[in-house]
Motif scaffolding. Structure first.
Motif, PDB file in Angstrom:
ATOM      1  N   THR A  82       0.807  -1.225   0.000  1.00 49.66           N
ATOM      2  CA  THR A  82       0.000   0.000   0.000  1.00 49.66           C
ATOM      3  C   THR A  82       0.840   1.275   0.000  1.00 49.66           C
ATOM      4  O   THR A  82       0.371   2.320  -0.466  1.00 49.66           O
ATOM      5  N   LEU A 120      -8.764  -4.326   7.739  1.00 47.47           N
ATOM      6  CA  LEU A 120      -9.940  -5.156   7.491  1.00 47.47           C
ATOM      7  C   LEU A 120     -11.200  -4.461   8.006  1.00 47.47           C
ATOM      8  O   LEU A 120     -11.186  -3.868   9.088  1.00 47.47           O
ATOM      9  N   TYR A 154     -13.598   3.970   5.570  1.00 45.79           N
ATOM     10  CA  TYR A 154     -13.031   3.104   4.540  1.00 45.79           C
ATOM     11  C   TYR A 154     -13.220   3.741   3.165  1.00 45.79           C
ATOM     12  O   TYR A 154     -14.302   4.232   2.825  1.00 45.79           O
ATOM     13  N   HIS A 164      -9.430  -1.407  -2.074  1.00 49.98           N
ATOM     14  CA  HIS A 164      -9.021  -2.604  -1.344  1.00 49.98           C
ATOM     15  C   HIS A 164      -7.809  -3.268  -1.995  1.00 49.98           C
ATOM     16  O   HIS A 164      -7.511  -3.051  -3.169  1.00 49.98           O
ATOM     17  N   ILE A 165      -7.146  -4.093  -1.211  1.00 48.94           N
ATOM     18  CA  ILE A 165      -6.009  -4.893  -1.659  1.00 48.94           C
ATOM     19  C   ILE A 165      -6.470  -6.350  -1.743  1.00 48.94           C
ATOM     20  O   ILE A 165      -7.037  -6.877  -0.778  1.00 48.94           O
ATOM     21  N   PRO A 166      -6.265  -7.022  -2.882  1.00 51.26           N
ATOM     22  CA  PRO A 166      -6.787  -8.390  -3.051  1.00 51.26           C
ATOM     23  C   PRO A 166      -5.977  -9.429  -2.269  1.00 51.26           C
ATOM     24  O   PRO A 166      -5.240 -10.240  -2.830  1.00 51.26           O
ATOM     25  N   ARG A 205      -6.420 -12.298   1.091  1.00 52.85           N
ATOM     26  CA  ARG A 205      -7.417 -13.008   1.886  1.00 52.85           C
ATOM     27  C   ARG A 205      -6.726 -14.082   2.708  1.00 52.85           C
ATOM     28  O   ARG A 205      -5.610 -14.509   2.392  1.00 52.85           O
ATOM     29  N   ARG A 262     -10.455 -10.817   4.495  1.00 52.64           N
ATOM     30  CA  ARG A 262     -10.322 -10.655   3.056  1.00 52.64           C
ATOM     31  C   ARG A 262     -10.479  -9.183   2.676  1.00 52.64           C
ATOM     32  O   ARG A 262     -11.209  -8.433   3.308  1.00 52.64           O
ATOM     33  N   HIS A 263      -9.757  -8.797   1.646  1.00 47.87           N
ATOM     34  CA  HIS A 263      -9.854  -7.479   1.025  1.00 47.87           C
ATOM     35  C   HIS A 263      -9.728  -6.328   2.024  1.00 47.87           C
ATOM     36  O   HIS A 263     -10.676  -5.561   2.248  1.00 47.87           O
ATOM     37  N   ASN A 318      -8.939  -2.648   3.339  1.00 46.12           N
ATOM     38  CA  ASN A 318      -9.170  -1.359   2.678  1.00 46.12           C
ATOM     39  C   ASN A 318      -8.247  -0.285   3.237  1.00 46.12           C
ATOM     40  O   ASN A 318      -7.878  -0.311   4.422  1.00 46.12           O
ATOM     41  N   TRP A 348      -6.473   3.768  -9.884  1.00 48.16           N
ATOM     42  CA  TRP A 348      -7.163   2.539 -10.301  1.00 48.16           C
ATOM     43  C   TRP A 348      -7.494   2.611 -11.792  1.00 48.16           C
ATOM     44  O   TRP A 348      -7.283   1.647 -12.541  1.00 48.16           O
TER      45      TRP A 348
END
Length: 426
Positions: free
Chosen positions: A38, A89, A100, A104-106, A108, A349-350, A352, A373
């Motif tokens: 990030t 998270l 938030y 998001h970052i993929p 998990r 998961r994901h 932010n 993005w």
């Protein structure tokens, strides 16, 4: 709008002291990977906003400690920082202090394990043939035995005359005893021993003397030989195969695999929360595998968890990208072919990116993130920083040796035979 004279404090979550020196150079990516993913994105957003960067380091996402929030959450709540430098998270109680951004970052949490050998979960001595072929083979052997008994009984009157003549000739020639095998009698015991010898690829101390009896014996041995050849080829492949019986969390719970989890605060928190819920499988996995009563809880470091994972018969719960990074660095190529993962145990998961809830730069910050993005910068930073599941490039080069567990069926058979023999002799 720009912010040249307003330093925006950025809070970074770091577990390693060296990570502060390798935020952008790509070194030691497996350490503090979420922050290192990030930070370049945030650095680009700061440049687009023309803002001055100021760093603040913490070591926790933020949990309640002694009635107060600590870590990143506490910094945002107290107004010490404006932007969270590490993706967080989504949790309900954190909404009090942060907003938030939706960026998001993929990543998990996954449960990764090496599929156990097929011999560990199934009886490989039965698998080479389907049930129908086993039954057909038994019927074929039984039919051959019945035909052999009938043929021998029909040939007995003729065989007795030939045998008397043969013995008289041997006496005249002075031949010793035992120069020929004993003639097979028309009893089921002799025929059974003949069939058993054929199945075990062994001979028999008796033999058929008549044409029909020998023809039946030939057919029996030929059929069993072909079956034995196919069986041997199939079982060699099965002994080198991995089982695919563990596909769900319930399968993992009922299996003999041990389960551990990465010893990170967010991992411990979420797993404990789900263990206290109503889901029977997740509660059973936690209390029967990870936190067994009277034993040490299996919350391990990433290095220790990957080592146990490499040894086999162990499942490890961790964030996917750091875990796969360690696996690529430590596993042999053929060991990567057995890797399997189960999703859904943990709700991690994901994560932010976040800002302080009442921060005036939230809207502008979100615009600059969405701009990255749209232009593909997010995808570029993620591809450079995150690891994916390793590919299997050595499927045919691996070799799995037979273990005592895989041969347990033969041991059961041998022990049963010994027990039966001792019982008959006593």
């Amino acid at each position: 709008m720009s912010c040249p004279d307003a330093p925006l404090v950025l809070s970074l979550l770091l577990d390693s002291n060296n990570s502060i020196h390798h935020l952008t150079d790509g070194r030691e990516k497996e350490l503090d990977q979420l922050t290192k993913t990030t930070f370049p994105i945030l650095l680009q957003a700061y440049e687009l906003m023309n803002a001055t960067l100021s760093l603040h380091v913490t070591n926790s996402h933020g949990y309640v400690r002694n009635g107060k929030f600590d870590g990143l959450l506490g910094d945002l709540l107290n107004g010490l920082v404006e932007v969270g430098g590490t993706a967080t998270l989504p949790v309900a109680f954190r909404m009090l202090a942060m907003r938030y951004t939706g960026f998001h970052i993929p990543m998990r949490a996954v449960t990764v394990f090496r599929q156990p050998p097929l011999a560990y979960t199934d009886n490989v001595f039965w698998l080479p043939f389907p049930d129908s072929l086993w039954y057909a083979s038994l019927i074929m052997v039984a039919v051959c035995c019945v035909m052999a008994v009938l043929a021998l009984r029909l040939e007995e009157p003729f065989e007795s005359k030939d045998e008397d003549a043969g013995l008289a000739g041997q006496r005249r020639l002075g031949a010793g005893k035992g120069s020929r095998k004993e003639a097979m009698r028309s009893s089921f015991s002799d025929v059974f021993m003949l069939a058993f010898g054929a199945i075990a690829q062994q001979g028999s101390p008796v033999e058929a003397r008549g044409l029909v009896g020998r023809l039946v014996t030939f057919v029996l041995f030929l059929a069993v030989l072909l079956l034995f050849t196919c069986y041997s080829a199939s079982i060699v492949v099965l002994l080198q195969s991995a089982s695919s019986s563990i596909r769900t969390l319930r399968d993992l719970w009922k299996s003999r695999l041990s389960v551990g989890a990465e010893n990170m605060p967010y991992n411990v928190y979420f797993l404990e929360q789900m263990a206290n819920g109503t889901d029977e499988v997740r509660r059973g996995l936690f209390y029967d595998k990870i936190a067994r009563k009277g034993k040490r809880r299996l919350f391990l470091s990433m290095t220790e968890g990957v080592r146990r994972l490499q040894d086999g018969l162990f499942a490890f719960v961790a964030m996917d990208s750091p875990l796969y990074g360690h696996i690529q660095a430590t596993f042999e190529e053929h060991e990567k072919c057995d890797l399997a993962e189960i999703d859904g145990y943990s709700s991690l998961r994901h994560p932010n990116l976040v800002t302080r809830r009442d921060s005036p730069i939230t809207h502008l910050f979100k615009i600059k993130l969405l701009l990255q993005w749209e232009r593909g910068l997010r995808a570029r930073f993620i591809l450079r920083s995150l690891y994916s599941k390793p590919r299997c490039d050595a499927q045919g080069a691996r070799f799995t040796s037979m273990s005592f567990v895989g041969a347990r069926s033969s041991y059961y058979l041998m022990s049963g035979q010994v027990k039966e023999t001792v019982g008959l002799t006593t």
